[in-house]
Scaffold this motif. Structure first.
Motif, PDB file in Angstrom:
ATOM      1  N   LYS A   1       0.777  -1.561  -0.205  1.00  0.00           N
ATOM      2  CA  LYS A   1       0.020   0.742   0.225  1.00  0.00           C
ATOM      3  C   LYS A   1       1.209   1.556  -0.136  1.00  0.00           C
ATOM      4  O   LYS A   1       0.950   1.921  -0.519  1.00  0.00           O
ATOM      5  CB  LYS A   1      -0.679   0.317   1.002  1.00  0.00           C
ATOM      6  CG  LYS A   1      -1.475  -1.231   1.089  1.00  0.00           C
ATOM      7  CD  LYS A   1      -2.889  -1.017   2.109  1.00  0.00           C
ATOM      8  CE  LYS A   1      -4.282  -2.092   2.134  1.00  0.00           C
ATOM      9  NZ  LYS A   1      -5.071  -2.307   3.297  1.00  0.00           N
ATOM     10  N   ILE A   2       1.701   1.710   0.718  1.00  0.00           N
ATOM     11  CA  ILE A   2       3.079   2.670   0.829  1.00  0.00           C
ATOM     12  C   ILE A   2       3.806   2.911  -1.123  1.00  0.00           C
ATOM     13  O   ILE A   2       2.963   3.900  -1.375  1.00  0.00           O
ATOM     14  CB  ILE A   2       4.078   2.508   1.610  1.00  0.00           C
ATOM     15  CG1 ILE A   2       3.568   2.196   2.975  1.00  0.00           C
ATOM     16  CG2 ILE A   2       4.861   2.849   1.773  1.00  0.00           C
ATOM     17  CD1 ILE A   2       4.240   1.682   4.251  1.00  0.00           C
ATOM     18  N   ILE A   3       3.705   1.326  -1.799  1.00  0.00           N
ATOM     19  CA  ILE A   3       4.446   1.559  -2.500  1.00  0.00           C
ATOM     20  C   ILE A   3       2.894   1.546  -4.162  1.00  0.00           C
ATOM     21  O   ILE A   3       3.611   3.643  -4.401  1.00  0.00           O
ATOM     22  CB  ILE A   3       4.522  -0.200  -3.624  1.00  0.00           C
ATOM     23  CG1 ILE A   3       6.621  -0.099  -2.460  1.00  0.00           C
ATOM     24  CG2 ILE A   3       4.744   0.623  -4.643  1.00  0.00           C
ATOM     25  CD1 ILE A   3       6.242  -2.052  -2.784  1.00  0.00           C
ATOM     26  N   SER A   4       1.844   1.427  -3.202  1.00  0.00           N
ATOM     27  CA  SER A   4       0.781   2.050  -4.032  1.00  0.00           C
ATOM     28  C   SER A   4       0.865   3.565  -4.088  1.00  0.00           C
ATOM     29  O   SER A   4       0.062   4.242  -5.339  1.00  0.00           O
ATOM     30  CB  SER A   4      -0.337   1.322  -3.869  1.00  0.00           C
ATOM     31  OG  SER A   4      -1.936   1.818  -4.554  1.00  0.00           O
ATOM     32  N   LYS A   5       0.581   4.336  -3.258  1.00  0.00           N
ATOM     33  CA  LYS A   5       0.370   5.244  -2.692  1.00  0.00           C
ATOM     34  C   LYS A   5       1.477   6.526  -3.269  1.00  0.00           C
ATOM     35  O   LYS A   5       1.190   7.177  -3.526  1.00  0.00           O
ATOM     36  CB  LYS A   5       0.132   5.927  -0.538  1.00  0.00           C
ATOM     37  CG  LYS A   5      -0.911   4.943  -0.467  1.00  0.00           C
ATOM     38  CD  LYS A   5      -1.716   6.125  -0.249  1.00  0.00           C
ATOM     39  CE  LYS A   5      -3.109   5.605   0.109  1.00  0.00           C
ATOM     40  NZ  LYS A   5      -4.321   6.321   0.076  1.00  0.00           N
ATOM     41  N   SER A   6       2.982   5.613  -2.913  1.00  0.00           N
ATOM     42  CA  SER A   6       4.037   5.822  -3.740  1.00  0.00           C
ATOM     43  C   SER A   6       3.815   6.547  -5.665  1.00  0.00           C
ATOM     44  O   SER A   6       3.605   7.461  -5.894  1.00  0.00           O
ATOM     45  CB  SER A   6       5.117   5.931  -3.717  1.00  0.00           C
ATOM     46  OG  SER A   6       5.520   4.394  -3.789  1.00  0.00           O
ATOM     47  N   LEU A   7       3.040   5.384  -5.914  1.00  0.00           N
ATOM     48  CA  LEU A   7       2.730   5.970  -7.395  1.00  0.00           C
ATOM     49  C   LEU A   7       1.869   6.863  -7.371  1.00  0.00           C
ATOM     50  O   LEU A   7       1.786   7.158  -8.972  1.00  0.00           O
ATOM     51  CB  LEU A   7       2.347   3.886  -7.474  1.00  0.00           C
ATOM     52  CG  LEU A   7       3.951   2.612  -8.044  1.00  0.00           C
ATOM     53  CD1 LEU A   7       2.940   1.552  -8.260  1.00  0.00           C
ATOM     54  CD2 LEU A   7       5.003   3.783  -9.056  1.00  0.00           C
ATOM     55  N   THR A   8       0.344   6.705  -6.632  1.00  0.00           N
ATOM     56  CA  THR A   8      -0.539   7.767  -7.181  1.00  0.00           C
ATOM     57  C   THR A   8      -0.441   8.524  -6.795  1.00  0.00           C
ATOM     58  O   THR A   8      -1.403   9.270  -7.035  1.00  0.00           O
ATOM     59  CB  THR A   8      -1.582   7.301  -6.497  1.00  0.00           C
ATOM     60  OG1 THR A   8      -1.425   6.872  -5.117  1.00  0.00           O
ATOM     61  CG2 THR A   8      -1.635   5.433  -6.626  1.00  0.00           C
ATOM     62  N   GLN A   9       0.601   9.595  -5.912  1.00  0.00           N
ATOM     63  CA  GLN A   9       0.937  10.723  -6.126  1.00  0.00           C
ATOM     64  C   GLN A   9       1.417  10.926  -6.015  1.00  0.00           C
ATOM     65  O   GLN A   9       1.961  12.895  -5.315  1.00  0.00           O
ATOM     66  CB  GLN A   9       1.138  10.462  -3.850  1.00  0.00           C
ATOM     67  CG  GLN A   9       0.169   9.943  -2.836  1.00  0.00           C
ATOM     68  CD  GLN A   9       0.570  10.178  -1.421  1.00  0.00           C
ATOM     69  OE1 GLN A   9       1.157  10.281  -0.664  1.00  0.00           O
ATOM     70  NE2 GLN A   9      -0.982   9.829  -0.883  1.00  0.00           N
ATOM     71  N   ASN A  10       2.739  10.376  -7.263  1.00  0.00           N
ATOM     72  CA  ASN A  10       3.496  11.753  -7.938  1.00  0.00           C
ATOM     73  C   ASN A  10       4.411  12.042  -7.344  1.00  0.00           C
ATOM     74  O   ASN A  10       4.970  13.603  -7.122  1.00  0.00           O
ATOM     75  CB  ASN A  10       2.383  12.882  -8.439  1.00  0.00           C
ATOM     76  CG  ASN A  10       3.116  13.654  -9.763  1.00  0.00           C
ATOM     77  OD1 ASN A  10       5.033  12.505 -10.246  1.00  0.00           O
ATOM     78  ND2 ASN A  10       3.576  14.318 -10.009  1.00  0.00           N
ATOM     79  N   LEU A  11       5.392  11.690  -6.566  1.00  0.00           N
ATOM     80  CA  LEU A  11       5.867  12.325  -5.562  1.00  0.00           C
ATOM     81  C   LEU A  11       7.197  13.063  -6.477  1.00  0.00           C
ATOM     82  O   LEU A  11       7.701  12.594  -7.332  1.00  0.00           O
ATOM     83  CB  LEU A  11       7.006  10.823  -4.730  1.00  0.00           C
ATOM     84  CG  LEU A  11       5.930   9.270  -4.209  1.00  0.00           C
ATOM     85  CD1 LEU A  11       7.223   8.977  -3.724  1.00  0.00           C
ATOM     86  CD2 LEU A  11       4.966  10.661  -3.091  1.00  0.00           C
ATOM     87  N   SER A  12       7.864  14.037  -5.036  1.00  0.00           N
ATOM     88  CA  SER A  12       8.809  14.410  -5.461  1.00  0.00           C
ATOM     89  C   SER A  12      10.033  14.143  -5.803  1.00  0.00           C
ATOM     90  O   SER A  12      10.627  13.272  -5.796  1.00  0.00           O
ATOM     91  CB  SER A  12       9.241  15.791  -4.142  1.00  0.00           C
ATOM     92  OG  SER A  12       8.092  16.187  -3.576  1.00  0.00           O
ATOM     93  N   SER A  13      10.587  15.013  -6.988  1.00  0.00           N
ATOM     94  CA  SER A  13      12.417  14.601  -7.575  1.00  0.00           C
ATOM     95  C   SER A  13      12.914  15.207  -7.319  1.00  0.00           C
ATOM     96  O   SER A  13      12.545  15.964  -6.176  1.00  0.00           O
ATOM     97  CB  SER A  13      11.889  15.042  -8.775  1.00  0.00           C
ATOM     98  OG  SER A  13      12.262  16.643  -8.738  1.00  0.00           O
ATOM     99  N   SER A  14      14.091  14.916  -6.513  1.00  0.00           N
ATOM    100  CA  SER A  14      15.445  14.909  -6.183  1.00  0.00           C
ATOM    101  C   SER A  14      15.273  16.481  -5.318  1.00  0.00           C
ATOM    102  O   SER A  14      15.660  17.239  -5.045  1.00  0.00           O
ATOM    103  CB  SER A  14      16.634  14.485  -6.580  1.00  0.00           C
ATOM    104  OG  SER A  14      16.638  13.632  -6.654  1.00  0.00           O
TER     105      SER A  14
END
Length: 322
Positions: free
Chosen positions: A279-292
């Motif tokens: 679920k953490i991975i799923s959230k990270s995929l759908t939330q468009n996580l910040s670039s460096s």
């Protein structure tokens, strides 16, 4: 469809920095260990940062993987003593302050590499096995000079805060100290996501709301893990209803693990963490996580806001609070 843990490398960027926060005593370190072990099933390389002066995470990991006792634990390299090496790595002169450094644009700072490790990261991590390394803050009790220092103890965490914001190329999990204090200092500001561990009690729910407010102000995505689920207080039920879309897992009260190194008892609850990590991975995929770059720009924004508040206070008269 929720991605399987084993698909992480194919379906997700190799760069993910996660901080675990929560009220002291909620089982944050236990949850960290479970998430670490689940990530290890799919990740080729993982760095774990123990940012809690209690050193529980360091103690459990080094005991399990290296057979360390308390004396060996004291010999770990400490990121809190890395200031000179940090300055050299970032090519800073001794007159520069962290406050000034946090204002540098992204093209003026050097990123740290987690895989392969750069010279700084290699020096301040301890390899537990071929694919797992530990970074530790240690405890101020080992360094009595801090008792008489004119610097806030938070200042010793600056190398870790900057490293978290600038590390790249791998997965990093950081176990923060208890409470919201590390959030106010901005330690997790460079992470992709904060996992707040919430014990199923009213006090823990209240602290988790403080942590969420701080992380949202810092613009860091937040998810929750409920731990020690036994009694259902009205406050906890209301919290679950309000945050159902952010809760990635519920861990039952498990007395069988108490008094043991949790790493030796995960056969009892280990399967629960695979679902949490999925679920953490799923959230990270759908939330468009910040670039460096975006993570570092968050640091700059925080520093600018801090500087603005300091400037505003200069013109205010001091008054005692009655």
């Amino acid at each position: 469809m929720t991605p399987n843990v084993s698909q992480t490398n194919e379906s997700h960027s190799n760069e993910l920095v996660i901080a675990l926060m929560g009220k002291g005593g909620t089982g944050k370190t236990f949850t960290s260990l479970g998430i670490i072990q689940s990530f290890r099933k799919s990740q080729k390389s993982l760095i774990v940062a123990d940012a809690d002066p209690n050193r529980s995470l360091s103690r459990y990991l080094t005991s399990h993987y290296l057979g360390y006792g308390e004396e060996e634990l004291k010999q770990l390299p400490l990121i809190t003593q890395a200031e000179q090496d940090f300055y050299e790595f970032q090519q800073l002169t001794s007159d520069k302050t962290y406050r000034e450094f946090y204002g540098y644009s992204f093209d003026k700072v050097k990123q740290f590499s987690t895989n392969p490790k750069d010279s700084f990261t290699g020096k301040y991590t301890k390899s537990l096995d071929e694919d797992l390394a530990l970074m530790s803050v240690g405890t101020s009790a080992l360094h009595m000079e801090e008792l008489y220092s004119n610097r806030c103890s938070h200042a010793t965490l600056n190398p870790l805060k900057a490293w978290l914001a600038l590390c790249s190329g791998g997965t990093v999990i950081v176990d923060c100290g208890g409470g919201e204090d590390v959030g106010r200092f901005g330690l997790p500001i460079g992470t992709h996501m904060v996992v707040v561990v919430v014990e199923a009690t009213p006090d823990s729910v209240a602290i988790s709301e403080d942590i969420r407010a701080i992380d949202e102000e810092l613009q860091i995505p937040v998810v929750y893990v409920l731990n020690k689920c036994l009694n259902q207080f009205p406050e906890v039920e209301a919290f679950e209803n309000q945050n159902a879309d952010k809760i990635v897992g519920k861990i039952p009260f498990t007395p069988a693990i108490y008094g043991k190194n949790p790493l030796d008892a995960f056969h009892e609850v280990g399967g629960l963490f695979d679902g949490i990590v999925e679920k953490i991975i799923s959230k990270s995929l759908t939330q468009n996580l910040s670039s460096s770059k975006e993570r570092w720009e968050r640091v700059i924004r925080w520093q600018n806001n801090l500087q603005e508040q300091l400037e505003n206070k200069k013109g205010q008269d001091f008054t005692f609070v009655s």
